[in-house]
Every structure is written in structure tokens, then in C-alpha cells.
Design an enzyme around this catalytic site. Structure first.
Site, short mmCIF file in Angstrom:
data_model
loop_
_atom_site.label_atom_id
_atom_site.label_comp_id
_atom_site.label_asym_id
_atom_site.label_seq_id
_atom_site.Cartn_x
_atom_site.Cartn_y
_atom_site.Cartn_z
N ASN A 222 -20.75 -4.69 -18.54
CA ASN A 222 -20.11 -5.78 -17.72
C ASN A 222 -19.89 -6.88 -18.29
O ASN A 222 -20.81 -7.47 -19.11
CB ASN A 222 -20.44 -5.58 -16.13
CG ASN A 222 -19.89 -6.37 -15.09
OD1 ASN A 222 -18.51 -6.25 -15.25
ND2 ASN A 222 -20.51 -7.30 -14.31
N SER B 198 0.86 -1.10 0.03
CA SER B 198 0.07 -0.05 -0.03
C SER B 198 0.81 1.25 0.15
O SER B 198 2.03 1.33 0.61
CB SER B 198 -0.85 -0.15 1.12
OG SER B 198 -1.62 1.27 1.26
N LEU B 199 0.29 2.31 -0.61
CA LEU B 199 1.09 3.51 -0.95
C LEU B 199 0.45 4.39 0.25
O LEU B 199 0.87 5.70 0.42
CB LEU B 199 1.00 4.11 -2.19
CG LEU B 199 1.49 3.23 -3.35
CD1 LEU B 199 1.06 3.70 -4.75
CD2 LEU B 199 3.29 3.36 -3.05
N SER B 200 -0.60 4.12 0.87
CA SER B 200 -1.47 5.05 1.78
C SER B 200 -0.35 5.52 3.02
O SER B 200 -0.43 6.81 3.14
CB SER B 200 -2.54 4.53 2.32
OG SER B 200 -3.41 4.10 1.38
N ASP C 266 -14.53 6.78 -1.83
CA ASP C 266 -14.20 6.22 -3.23
C ASP C 266 -14.82 7.01 -4.11
O ASP C 266 -14.03 7.23 -5.36
CB ASP C 266 -14.21 4.98 -3.18
CG ASP C 266 -13.08 3.93 -2.55
OD1 ASP C 266 -12.14 4.60 -2.20
OD2 ASP C 266 -13.28 2.83 -2.12
N THR D 205 -9.42 -1.50 3.26
CA THR D 205 -9.08 -2.00 1.99
C THR D 205 -9.54 -3.38 1.71
O THR D 205 -10.08 -4.18 2.74
CB THR D 205 -7.91 -1.50 1.25
OG1 THR D 205 -7.76 -1.67 -0.01
CG2 THR D 205 -6.50 -2.32 1.95
N LYS E 251 -13.98 -4.19 2.88
CA LYS E 251 -14.89 -2.93 2.94
C LYS E 251 -16.14 -3.33 2.97
O LYS E 251 -16.94 -2.19 3.73
CB LYS E 251 -14.80 -2.33 1.46
CG LYS E 251 -13.26 -1.63 1.26
CD LYS E 251 -13.45 -0.85 -0.23
CE LYS E 251 -11.85 -0.40 -0.51
NZ LYS E 251 -11.97 0.47 -1.90
N LYS F 182 -25.13 -8.31 -12.92
CA LYS F 182 -24.53 -7.56 -11.93
C LYS F 182 -24.90 -6.04 -11.91
O LYS F 182 -25.19 -5.63 -10.91
CB LYS F 182 -23.01 -7.79 -11.76
CG LYS F 182 -22.56 -8.07 -10.54
CD LYS F 182 -21.16 -8.29 -10.53
CE LYS F 182 -20.15 -9.15 -9.46
NZ LYS F 182 -18.83 -9.20 -9.81
N GLU G 160 -24.72 7.89 4.97
CA GLU G 160 -25.62 7.59 4.04
C GLU G 160 -24.94 7.08 2.64
O GLU G 160 -25.34 6.09 2.17
CB GLU G 160 -26.57 8.62 3.47
CG GLU G 160 -27.56 9.00 4.49
CD GLU G 160 -28.59 7.87 4.72
OE1 GLU G 160 -28.75 7.01 3.86
OE2 GLU G 160 -28.81 7.37 6.06
N GLY H 131 -17.41 -2.07 -16.25
CA GLY H 131 -17.43 -3.06 -14.78
C GLY H 131 -18.65 -2.70 -13.84
O GLY H 131 -19.34 -1.55 -14.23
P1 ATR Z 1 -13.96 -4.13 -7.25
O1 ATR Z 1 -14.60 -4.20 -5.89
O2 ATR Z 1 -12.61 -3.76 -7.12
O3 ATR Z 1 -14.63 -3.48 -8.17
P2 ATR Z 1 -14.95 -6.56 -7.96
O4 ATR Z 1 -16.19 -6.25 -7.13
O5 ATR Z 1 -14.42 -8.02 -7.59
O6 ATR Z 1 -13.86 -5.71 -7.65
O7 ATR Z 1 -15.37 -6.39 -9.60
C1 ATR Z 1 -14.42 -6.58 -10.44
C2 ATR Z 1 -15.18 -6.06 -11.68
O8 ATR Z 1 -14.11 -6.35 -12.87
C3 ATR Z 1 -16.43 -6.85 -12.15
O9 ATR Z 1 -17.03 -5.95 -12.98
C4 ATR Z 1 -15.73 -8.01 -12.98
O10 ATR Z 1 -16.79 -8.53 -14.09
P3 ATR Z 1 -17.75 -9.72 -13.72
O11 ATR Z 1 -18.60 -9.09 -12.72
O12 ATR Z 1 -18.27 -10.25 -14.80
O13 ATR Z 1 -16.99 -10.42 -12.48
C5 ATR Z 1 -14.86 -7.29 -13.94
N1 ATR Z 1 -13.68 -8.20 -14.34
C6 ATR Z 1 -12.76 -8.87 -13.43
N2 ATR Z 1 -12.00 -9.57 -14.22
C7 ATR Z 1 -12.45 -9.68 -15.56
C8 ATR Z 1 -12.01 -10.21 -16.86
N3 ATR Z 1 -11.04 -11.11 -17.03
N4 ATR Z 1 -12.91 -9.75 -17.87
C9 ATR Z 1 -13.93 -8.78 -17.93
N5 ATR Z 1 -14.33 -8.43 -16.69
C10 ATR Z 1 -13.55 -8.46 -15.43
#
Ligand code: ATR
Length: 275
Positions: free
Chosen positions: A150, A14-16, A101, A61, A65, A155, A77, A126
Site C-alpha cells: 500500500n 448505481s447498477l444495483s 463484499d 454503499t 458502510k 494502514k 461476525e 491497497g
Molecule cells: P475502499 O473502502 O474503497 O477500499 P479507501 O478505504 O479509501 O477505499 O481505500 C483506498 C485505497 O486505495 C487505499 O489503499 C489507498 O491508499 P492509502 O492507504 O495510501 O491512502 C489507495 N489509493 C487511493 N488513491 C491512491 C493513489 N493515487 N495511489 C496509490 N494508492 C491509492
């Protein structure tokens, strides 16, 4: 001396600590920030222990979280809405949980790119925790749309507001990039060590689009590099990291620190130049 910290697993990279201790020193605040490695099964004991030690506040982290919310005395909230806490403040012996964040990302985006979000059409790539935090913060600004794409479409459906957002598959979004003013990668795709991976292809990207990646290791992901070559204005994840930290620092001390200085410290440590 006041004690601040970070809990996570792992935390050794961590860089924090570096960023916050430099800010404390430069502002002559008698405080120290330490990264604590906390295994998931010991989270409750760690949070109770920090209170017993009169820790004044801490960051949270991966992977704590969401789990840490159960040990807060009160939740802000925004943290409730995001379902995650990244900053905790000791207010007269009570743990108050916040989330900086999303606001950190949006402040960095607006200040570093010198833009105002009103009327903007935005695409989030994502739908994980980071996307959710950014999504709800963007909706507070007068944006015209925040769409989400995504790998797992279901999701995104769980948190989007239907009147301002559409959900797309990655392939659908790849065809529509030209419709957006700002495109944000919130996934970990392209992060060290898988530096050749790209979250979506950029073939339909139009010149002048703002492309932002929350990844900061590497400083310039392959995806961001390609966006730049296609004429986009690009931003890496250092800004979000710095501003989420600066907002936490402000909650702990009442002072908003020098983000340029924080950015410099972080980039120096990462061994490069920002973009
Ligand atoms: P964070 O809390 O850091 O956002 P997370 O909740 O695990 O981490 O979410 C990771 C995101 O990256 C998700 O949108 C995930 O897609 P899925 O919902 O389909 O899992 C996406 N992600 C991670 N690896 C991926 C990959 N190889 N290709 C496409 N999307 C990916």
C-alpha cells in the site's frame, strides 16, 4: 410487494437497482429495489425510516458502510471483523448487518477463473475497506500467503495477521511480482475518470499469473490491459459486483440468483464485453 433498496451518497449511477430488479422479475418475485440518496447527517433517520416502511432489506454503499453499523440491531461476525456492512436484512423487525463484499470477490475469483485457492500466494494492492474485506475472506481459504502492499504502509499493519502476511511498500512489491500466483488491485487507481493511472508497475509480472482488478469502470483498466499483454489471466470488477449482489439477494430471498444473467445485465449497461 416487498421493498428492497440501496443507501449511499451518491447513488444515481448505481447498477444495483437494474441488476436486482431484473433478478426479481426473472424469478417472479413480487419485489422492488430502489436506490435512495442518503446524506451522511441523515443516515440514522433513513435507517429508522426504512424500518418504519417495513423495507425487507437493503444494501449500503459509500460513505455509509461503517457508520451504518451503529444502527443495526445485530451484526454478523464477518461484518464485525471487516468493520463494515454492505447488506442489511430485516429479520422480524430487526436490522441484521452482514458483509458480502469479501465473499463476493472470492466466489467470483474462484468460479470465473476456475481455480481453487489452496496453497496460493496472493498479493493485495491497497489497504482500504475493500482490501480488508477481501483479505479476511482469503484467509479462510487454505492460501499459503496473502501479502499486502500500500502507498501508506502503516494502514496495512493495522489488520494483517503476521504469520501469513508481509507488508510491502508499492516499490518493494513491484520487484516481487514474480513470487505471486494471484495479484489483486483493491484501490481506486485507474477508475474513471483517471483511466491512465496504474496502481503498481507490472514489469516483473510472470506469465500465467492471475491479475484481478475490483474496478469495473472502465471494464478493462489500463493496468489489466497491460497484465493481459504480459501473459496474465485477467479478471475485472464485474464479478465481485455481481457476486456481492447475488449473496445479498440470497440473504433476502433464500434464492441464489443466476449470476451469469446478472453479469450480462451489468455488462450491457456498461456498454461492453467482459474479459
Ligand atoms: P475502499 O473502502 O474503497 O477500499 P479507501 O478505504 O479509501 O477505499 O481505500 C483506498 C485505497 O486505495 C487505499 O489503499 C489507498 O491508499 P492509502 O492507504 O495510501 O491512502 C489507495 N489509493 C487511493 N488513491 C491512491 C493513489 N493515487 N495511489 C496509490 N494508492 C491509492
Amino acid at each position: 410487494m416487498k421493498l428492497f433498496g440501496l443507501i449511499g451518497c451518491p447513488v444515481h449511477h448505481s447498477l444495483s437497482p437494474l441488476m436486482h430488479n431484473d433478478a426479481f422479475q426473472s424469478l417472479r418475485i413480487d419485489a422492488h429495489y430502489h436506490a435512495f440518496h442518503v446524506e451522511p447527517h441523515l443516515l440514522k433517520e433513513a435507517v429508522q425510516g426504512l424500518k418504519a416502511l417495513q423495507c425487507a432489506g437493503f444494501n449500503v454503499t459509500i460513505p455509509h458502510k461503517t457508520a451504518v453499523m451503529a444502527y443495526m440491531d445485530e451484526l454478523d461476525e464477518t461484518a464485525k471483523q471487516m468493520g463494515a456492512v454492505n447488506t442489511v436484512v430485516n429479520e422480524n423487525g430487526k436490522w441484521i448487518g452482514y458483509n458480502t463484499d469479501g465473499e463476493g470477490f472470492v466466489r467470483a475469483l474462484c468460479e470465473q477463473m476456475n481455480i481453487d485457492l489452496s496453497g496460493a500466494r496472493i498479493l493485495l494492492v491497497g489497504a482500504g475497506g475493500a482490501a480488508r474485506g477481501i483479505y479476511f475472506t482469503l484467509l479462510k481459504h487454505r492460501v499459503s500467503a496473502v501479502d499486502v502492499c500500500n502507498r501508506t504502509a502503516g494502514k496495512a499493519e493495522t489488520f494483517i495477521a503476521k504469520q501469513t502476511s508481509s507488508v510491502y511498500s508499492l516499490e518493494e512489491a513491484e520487484e516481487r511480482l514474480g513470487e505471486y500466483d494471484i495479484i489483486i488491485n483493491t484501490t481506486s487507481v485507474g477508475m474513471y475518470p483517471n483511466v491512465d493511472a496504474m496502481p503498481i508497475s507490472l514489469q516483473t509480472l510472470k506469465k500465467g499469473t492471475i491479475v484481478s482488478d475490483i474496478i469495473y469502470n472502465p471494464l478493462m483498466t489500463k493496468w489489466l490491459q497491460e497484465a493481459k499483454e504480459r501473459g496474465a489471466r485477467v479478471q475485472n470488477g464485474v464479478g465481485m459486483f455481481v457476486y456481492q449482489g447475488a449473496l445479498a439477494f440470497e440473504k433476502w430471498t433464500g434464492i441464489f440468483p443466476d449470476t451469469k444473467r446478472m453479469e450480462k445485465v451489468v455488462i450491457q449497461q456498461l456498454g461492453g464485453k467482459t474479459c
